[in-house]
Design an enzyme around this catalytic site. Structure first.
Site, PDB file in Angstrom:
ATOM      1  N   CYS A 126      -2.439   8.896   2.701  1.00 23.71           N
ATOM      2  CA  CYS A 126      -2.059   8.459   1.358  1.00 23.71           C
ATOM      3  C   CYS A 126      -3.189   8.691   0.366  1.00 23.71           C
ATOM      4  O   CYS A 126      -2.966   8.929  -0.809  1.00 23.71           O
ATOM      5  CB  CYS A 126      -1.718   6.986   1.397  1.00 23.71           C
ATOM      6  SG  CYS A 126      -3.005   6.029   2.207  1.00 23.71           S
ATOM      7  N   GLU A 133       0.884  -1.170   0.000  1.00 23.61           N
ATOM      8  CA  GLU A 133       0.000   0.000   0.000  1.00 23.61           C
ATOM      9  C   GLU A 133       0.916   1.213   0.000  1.00 23.61           C
ATOM     10  O   GLU A 133       1.565   1.490   1.012  1.00 23.61           O
ATOM     11  CB  GLU A 133      -0.886   0.009   1.250  1.00 23.61           C
ATOM     12  CG  GLU A 133      -1.823  -1.167   1.377  1.00 23.61           C
ATOM     13  CD  GLU A 133      -2.970  -1.128   0.383  1.00 23.61           C
ATOM     14  OE1 GLU A 133      -3.038  -0.188  -0.428  1.00 23.61           O
ATOM     15  OE2 GLU A 133      -3.786  -2.049   0.412  1.00 23.61           O
TER      16      GLU A 133
END
Ligand code: NAD
Length: 509
Positions: A294, A260
């Protein structure tokens, strides 16, 4: 031993390896991002601890108690730990807010509260996951077959500092739920929730070695886990640059990997959008947790007809935000995580100015006595940004948005997709058909229509392109932590139906 001692009003946290609380004589300091005051100290781990933790996890996997424990019992342990975390919400949410510099108003329901929701979902999923499934007889002579999803073995997890609890839960819960053993390395300055998780796993009776928490520098301890020959799976969340290093290191023993990584979320506002909602939603998209997410919406694509009014409204709204003490429930925006992070963000502000973008607001450190300590950056809006500028291409990871003007929907989609990243994207419009058409064209793992930051436990989280590999959470979460094994069996006892005639031309005597 509890793993937590208090000296001079500041708690100390130990590592948890092979069912024991481990200290090293050296420690990291965790300081408030707002005041720089010492919040806690944490044992400083090294290569030796990485190796010890992996050896313990390997031994526990080989010994086999945990992987042979029934899914229902594993699920029950995960649920017990979730309940304990829920009971301790007030204490842990405060500690977590101090550890990561989040506002308490956001930390309690989101960083902590939403993590509880994910824990609960994944704990239950572990109990009802289909570990074995029968299949059709794919070959005419095959008597029967089944697929068994088995644990992989030692799974390592490496997580960053920005939202460490949920990012860890996405790895630890499916890994343990599937019967693996785990070594997790949080960011060395944000490990407290992981250590608290270890405390609750210990209390819930998890066998020694099944769950281990080690601290240490990424380049040393993290890198060791990534290349360790006894680690069979690595779940990593962090920057794309480190993610590539993990991939390279994982090649040594062909580890399974889930990554990720970073993002540069394009947030498209079409000229028929409800402007009031879209302004607040776009602020939420890039400012939540001071932009240190993010999945943040950091490229704001505004259609020409609404561009000027939108920017004007947004800047006006920003001026109403309360910036200050993150532990005050009335505060809207807190500090950024660290001095290094602040300097990095301000460096991008300079880059934006140098490349010709216009500063519509912010761009500096807020002034006032309460900002003399700690690490602060004003909410910053850049206009006149083009998609080739660094502030449009690189992840800033702070309260900065880059506004890009466009004329047509096709142009917006092209700009949105012109990025190395593909984690999140969004579109604001009142035209439902158009919204879904745009969503289909966007290269992203997650698309929000008239919304942002929505990540319910029932749906997968992750990105495409250089934003990652694999998905976390959602109904298939345990797939990433199991290996499917096909077992065929023939209990008929005869050779008549066997395909051996393909090899032997004469029947057996
Ligand atoms: P980072 O990549 O510097 O560090 C992440 C973790 O990796 C830390 O625990 C660190 O100690 C460790 N690490 C560093 N170098 C390593 C190495 N060579 N080998 C192994 N481990 C190493 O990231 P960061 O600055 O801590 O976090 C911010 C980044 O994380 C941003 O890029 C953000 O987009 C990303 N992130 C992604 C997601 C997602 O789900 N896609 C979620 C949160 C954060």
């Amino acid at each position: 031993m509890s793993g937590k001692n208090t000296t001079a009003d500041v708690p100390h946290f130990s590592m948890y390896i092979d069912g024991e609380w481990v200290d090293t004589g050296a420690s990291y300091e965790i300081r408030s991002s707002a005041t720089e005051e010492l919040v806690a100290t944490v044992a400083r781990g090294d290569l030796e601890h990485a190796d010890r933790a992996v050896a313990a996890a390997k031994a526990a996997h080989e010994e086999g108690t945990w992987r042979r424990t029934s899914p229902a019992e594993r699920s029950a342990i995960l649920q017990r730990v979730t309940e304990r975390f829920a009971e301790r919400t007030e204490e842990l949410a405060l500690l977590h807010a101090q550890e990561i510099g989040a506002t308490i108003r956001m930390c309690e329901p989101f960083h902590f509260g939403a993590s509880l929701g994910h824990m609960q979902y994944l704990a239950e999923l572990a109990g009802r996951y289909e570990f074995e499934s029968g299949g059709p007889n794919l070959h005419p002579v095959l008597a029967a077959g089944k697929t068994r999803r088995e644990p992989i073995g030692v799974c390592a997890a490496i997580v960053p500092w920005n939202i460490p609890l949920v990012l860890s839960v996405w790895k630890v819960f499916p890994a343990l739920g599937a019967g693996n053993t785990v070594v997790i390395k949080p960011d060395e300055h944000a490990p407290l929730m992981l250590i608290e998780l270890a405390r609750e796993f210990e209390a819930a009776g998890l066998p020694p070695g099944v769950f281990n928490v080690i601290t240490g520098e990424g380049e040393i301890v993290g890198a060791r886990l990534a290349e360790h020959p006894d680690v069979r799976k690595i779940g990593f969340t962090g920057s794309t640059a480190v993610g590539k290093e993990i991939m390279r290191a994982a090649a040594g023993n062909v580890k399974k990997i889930t990554l990720e990584l970073g993002g540069k979320g394009p947030n498209i506002v079409l000229d028929d959008a409800d402007l009031e909602t879209a302004v607040d939603g776009s602020l939420f998209a890039f400012l939540a947790h001071s932009g240190q997410g993010c999945e943040s919406g950091t490229r704001l694509l505004l259609q020409s007809a609404i561009h000027d009014e939108f920017v004007e409204r947004m800047v006006r709204r920003i001026k109403t935000l309360v910036i200050g003490d993150p532990l005050d429930y009335d505060t809207d925006l807190g500090p950024v995580y660290s001095e290094a992070q602040r300097d990095r963000i301000l460096g991008y502000v300079e880059a934006g100015k140098a490349e010709g973008a216009t500063l519509a607001c912010g761009g500096g450190v807020p002034s006032g006595p309460q900002f003399e300590k700690g690490w602060w950056v004003e909410p910053t809006v850049f206009t006149d940004v083009t998609n080739d500028m660094r502030i449009a291409r690189e992840e800033i990871f702070g309260p900065v948005v880059s506004v890009i003007r466009f004329d047509t929907v096709e142009e917006a989609i092209a700009i949105a997709n012109d990025s190395d990243y593909g984690l999140s994207a969004g579109v604001w419009t009142q035209d439902a058909q158009l919204a879904f058409d745009v969503a289909e064209e966007l290269e992203a793992g997650m698309v929000w229509i008239n919304d942002w930051h929505i990540a319910p436990p029932e749906y997968p989280f992750g990105g495409v392109k250089q934003s990652g590999l694999g998905r976390e959470g959602g109904p298939r979460a345990l797939d990433e932590y199991t290996e499917p094994k096909f077992i065929s069996f023939d209990l008929s006892g005869g050779v008549d139906a066997k395909p051996y005639g393909l090899l032997f031309s004469t029947p057996p005597n």
